[in-house]
Structures are given as C-alpha cells and as structure tokens.
Design a protein around this motif. Structure first.
Motif, PDB file in Angstrom:
ATOM      1  N   GLU A   6       0.844  -1.190   0.000  1.00 45.06           N
ATOM      2  CA  GLU A   6       0.000   0.000   0.000  1.00 45.06           C
ATOM      3  C   GLU A   6       0.882   1.243   0.000  1.00 45.06           C
ATOM      4  O   GLU A   6       2.003   1.219   0.501  1.00 45.06           O
ATOM      5  N   SER A   7       0.320   2.325  -0.511  1.00 43.94           N
ATOM      6  CA  SER A   7       0.994   3.615  -0.442  1.00 43.94           C
ATOM      7  C   SER A   7      -0.057   4.721  -0.435  1.00 43.94           C
ATOM      8  O   SER A   7      -1.217   4.472  -0.767  1.00 43.94           O
ATOM      9  N   GLY A   8       0.358   5.910  -0.020  1.00 36.91           N
ATOM     10  CA  GLY A   8      -0.521   7.063  -0.108  1.00 36.91           C
ATOM     11  C   GLY A   8      -1.071   7.576   1.204  1.00 36.91           C
ATOM     12  O   GLY A   8      -1.792   8.567   1.224  1.00 36.91           O
ATOM     13  N   GLY A   9      -0.755   6.923   2.307  1.00 40.43           N
ATOM     14  CA  GLY A   9      -1.237   7.415   3.584  1.00 40.43           C
ATOM     15  C   GLY A   9      -0.538   8.699   3.989  1.00 40.43           C
ATOM     16  O   GLY A   9       0.387   9.163   3.328  1.00 40.43           O
ATOM     17  N   GLY A  10      -0.994   9.270   5.091  1.00 45.33           N
ATOM     18  CA  GLY A  10      -0.382  10.495   5.577  1.00 45.33           C
ATOM     19  C   GLY A  10      -1.289  11.199   6.546  1.00 45.33           C
ATOM     20  O   GLY A  10      -2.259  10.628   7.046  1.00 45.33           O
ATOM     21  N   THR A  11      -0.958  12.449   6.806  1.00 47.18           N
ATOM     22  CA  THR A  11      -1.725  13.281   7.730  1.00 47.18           C
ATOM     23  C   THR A  11      -2.387  14.410   6.955  1.00 47.18           C
ATOM     24  O   THR A  11      -1.740  15.058   6.122  1.00 47.18           O
ATOM     25  N   VAL A  12      -3.645  14.619   7.232  1.00 42.90           N
ATOM     26  CA  VAL A  12      -4.406  15.650   6.530  1.00 42.90           C
ATOM     27  C   VAL A  12      -5.380  16.297   7.504  1.00 42.90           C
ATOM     28  O   VAL A  12      -5.784  15.673   8.497  1.00 42.90           O
ATOM     29  N   LEU A  20      -5.178   6.419  -1.671  1.00 42.12           N
ATOM     30  CA  LEU A  20      -4.384   5.246  -1.366  1.00 42.12           C
ATOM     31  C   LEU A  20      -4.262   4.363  -2.605  1.00 42.12           C
ATOM     32  O   LEU A  20      -5.187   4.297  -3.426  1.00 42.12           O
ATOM     33  N   SER A  21      -3.149   3.682  -2.701  1.00 41.46           N
ATOM     34  CA  SER A  21      -2.905   2.777  -3.816  1.00 41.46           C
ATOM     35  C   SER A  21      -2.469   1.423  -3.285  1.00 41.46           C
ATOM     36  O   SER A  21      -1.789   1.341  -2.255  1.00 41.46           O
ATOM     37  N   CYS A  22      -2.856   0.376  -3.970  1.00 42.19           N
ATOM     38  CA  CYS A  22      -2.509  -0.981  -3.561  1.00 42.19           C
ATOM     39  C   CYS A  22      -2.157  -1.785  -4.800  1.00 42.19           C
ATOM     40  O   CYS A  22      -2.893  -1.757  -5.792  1.00 42.19           O
ATOM     41  N   ALA A  23      -1.055  -2.523  -4.734  1.00 41.36           N
ATOM     42  CA  ALA A  23      -0.651  -3.354  -5.857  1.00 41.36           C
ATOM     43  C   ALA A  23       0.246  -4.466  -5.354  1.00 41.36           C
ATOM     44  O   ALA A  23       0.796  -4.404  -4.246  1.00 41.36           O
ATOM     45  N   SER A  24       0.400  -5.478  -6.163  1.00 41.38           N
ATOM     46  CA  SER A  24       1.345  -6.536  -5.847  1.00 41.38           C
ATOM     47  C   SER A  24       2.752  -6.068  -6.185  1.00 41.38           C
ATOM     48  O   SER A  24       2.953  -5.276  -7.103  1.00 41.38           O
ATOM     49  N   SER A  25       3.698  -6.570  -5.436  1.00 35.08           N
ATOM     50  CA  SER A  25       5.095  -6.231  -5.720  1.00 35.08           C
ATOM     51  C   SER A  25       5.570  -6.909  -7.002  1.00 35.08           C
ATOM     52  O   SER A  25       6.597  -6.542  -7.562  1.00 35.08           O
ATOM     53  N   ALA A  91      -7.001   5.900  11.057  1.00 35.18           N
ATOM     54  CA  ALA A  91      -6.809   4.465  11.241  1.00 35.18           C
ATOM     55  C   ALA A  91      -5.618   4.018  10.402  1.00 35.18           C
ATOM     56  O   ALA A  91      -5.099   4.788   9.579  1.00 35.18           O
ATOM     57  N   VAL A  92      -5.223   2.774  10.608  1.00 34.24           N
ATOM     58  CA  VAL A  92      -4.312   2.128   9.669  1.00 34.24           C
ATOM     59  C   VAL A  92      -5.175   1.464   8.605  1.00 34.24           C
ATOM     60  O   VAL A  92      -6.108   0.722   8.931  1.00 34.24           O
ATOM     61  N   TYR A  93      -4.880   1.763   7.363  1.00 37.27           N
ATOM     62  CA  TYR A  93      -5.649   1.228   6.247  1.00 37.27           C
ATOM     63  C   TYR A  93      -4.864   0.080   5.614  1.00 37.27           C
ATOM     64  O   TYR A  93      -3.685   0.234   5.278  1.00 37.27           O
ATOM     65  N   TYR A  94      -5.555  -1.039   5.467  1.00 34.32           N
ATOM     66  CA  TYR A  94      -4.936  -2.251   4.923  1.00 34.32           C
ATOM     67  C   TYR A  94      -5.591  -2.625   3.596  1.00 34.32           C
ATOM     68  O   TYR A  94      -6.818  -2.527   3.456  1.00 34.32           O
ATOM     69  N   CYS A  95      -4.790  -3.085   2.683  1.00 34.04           N
ATOM     70  CA  CYS A  95      -5.301  -3.637   1.432  1.00 34.04           C
ATOM     71  C   CYS A  95      -5.302  -5.154   1.533  1.00 34.04           C
ATOM     72  O   CYS A  95      -4.327  -5.763   2.003  1.00 34.04           O
ATOM     73  N   THR A 109      -1.090   1.220   5.876  1.00 34.33           N
ATOM     74  CA  THR A 109      -0.602   2.586   5.763  1.00 34.33           C
ATOM     75  C   THR A 109      -1.434   3.476   6.692  1.00 34.33           C
ATOM     76  O   THR A 109      -2.657   3.360   6.744  1.00 34.33           O
ATOM     77  N   GLN A 110      -0.758   4.337   7.428  1.00 40.46           N
ATOM     78  CA  GLN A 110      -1.432   5.156   8.430  1.00 40.46           C
ATOM     79  C   GLN A 110      -2.102   6.366   7.775  1.00 40.46           C
ATOM     80  O   GLN A 110      -1.478   7.073   6.975  1.00 40.46           O
TER      81      GLN A 110
END
Length: 115
Positions: A6-12, A20-25, A91-95, A109-110
């Motif tokens: 996952e990517s794209g978390g942060g503080t807002v 947020l983005s989710c993909a296989s490695s 929250a922590v966001y999970y894919c 990702t937080q």
C-alpha cells in the motif's frame, strides 16, 4: 509469493483528501477481488470498500459518498480516493488482495485526520 504493497497514507486536516494505492510487488499477479480495510486503535478491523474483477463495488455505510474505490483492469492495482476526511477516519488502512480462495494482506498505511 504474493506481496501486497500500500501507499498514499499520511496526515491531513479534516475536510481534506488522500488517495491510497494498492498493488502486488510482482506485476504478474492479477486479483479477483481487492479491498480496503481499516483499523483504529482499540477497534476491530473493518471493511471500507471492495471491488471485484467484474466491477462489483461495495462500501461501508460510513464512507458512502466520500470514498471511491477503483481498479485497473486486469486487476493488478486498486485505489481508494478519500474525500471530506474526518477525524473518525483516522486508522491504519490495509489492502487485502484475493486470488480466490487465497487472500493476501499488505502491511498497512497510516491515515491521520486532524480536526
């Protein structure tokens, strides 16, 4: 082995947006279902949104009208566009990516929304 990233978390600030983005490695994997879950401190992990390779989409009631899930087809990547964020979205966001019947989870990702 399937690894989900996952990517794209942060503080807002409240009212802001994140994507947020989710993909296989490994690009070779195509998924049947991709879903976003979240877990706030002291709470159980809950489903936020899901999308299937056929385009079926579901949302939790708490995010309807604010969050949008989308995917690239064949489904190798999924996104979660989050608008009008509120502190309770922190929250922590999970894919979770599924090649049925197996499921693969990312590390999370937080997402922090300040008031």
């Amino acid at each position: 082995q399937v690894q989900v990233v996952e990517s794209g978390g942060g503080t807002v600030q409240a009212g802001g947006s994140l994507r947020l983005s989710c993909a296989s490695s490994r690009k070779a994997f195509t998924f049947d279902v991709m879903a976003w879950y979240r877990q706030a401190p002291g709470e159980q992990r809950e489903l936020v949104a899901s999308i299937t390779s056929r385009g079926t989409i579901n949302y939790a009631d708490s995010v309807k009208g604010r969050f949008t899930i989308s995917g690239e087809y064949p489904m190798k990547r999924a996104y979660l566009q989050m608008n009008d964020l509120a502190p309770e979205d922190t929250a922590v966001y999970y894919c979770k990516a599924s090649i049925l019947p197996r499921h693969y989870w990312g590390q999370g990702t937080q997402v922090t929304v300040s008031s």
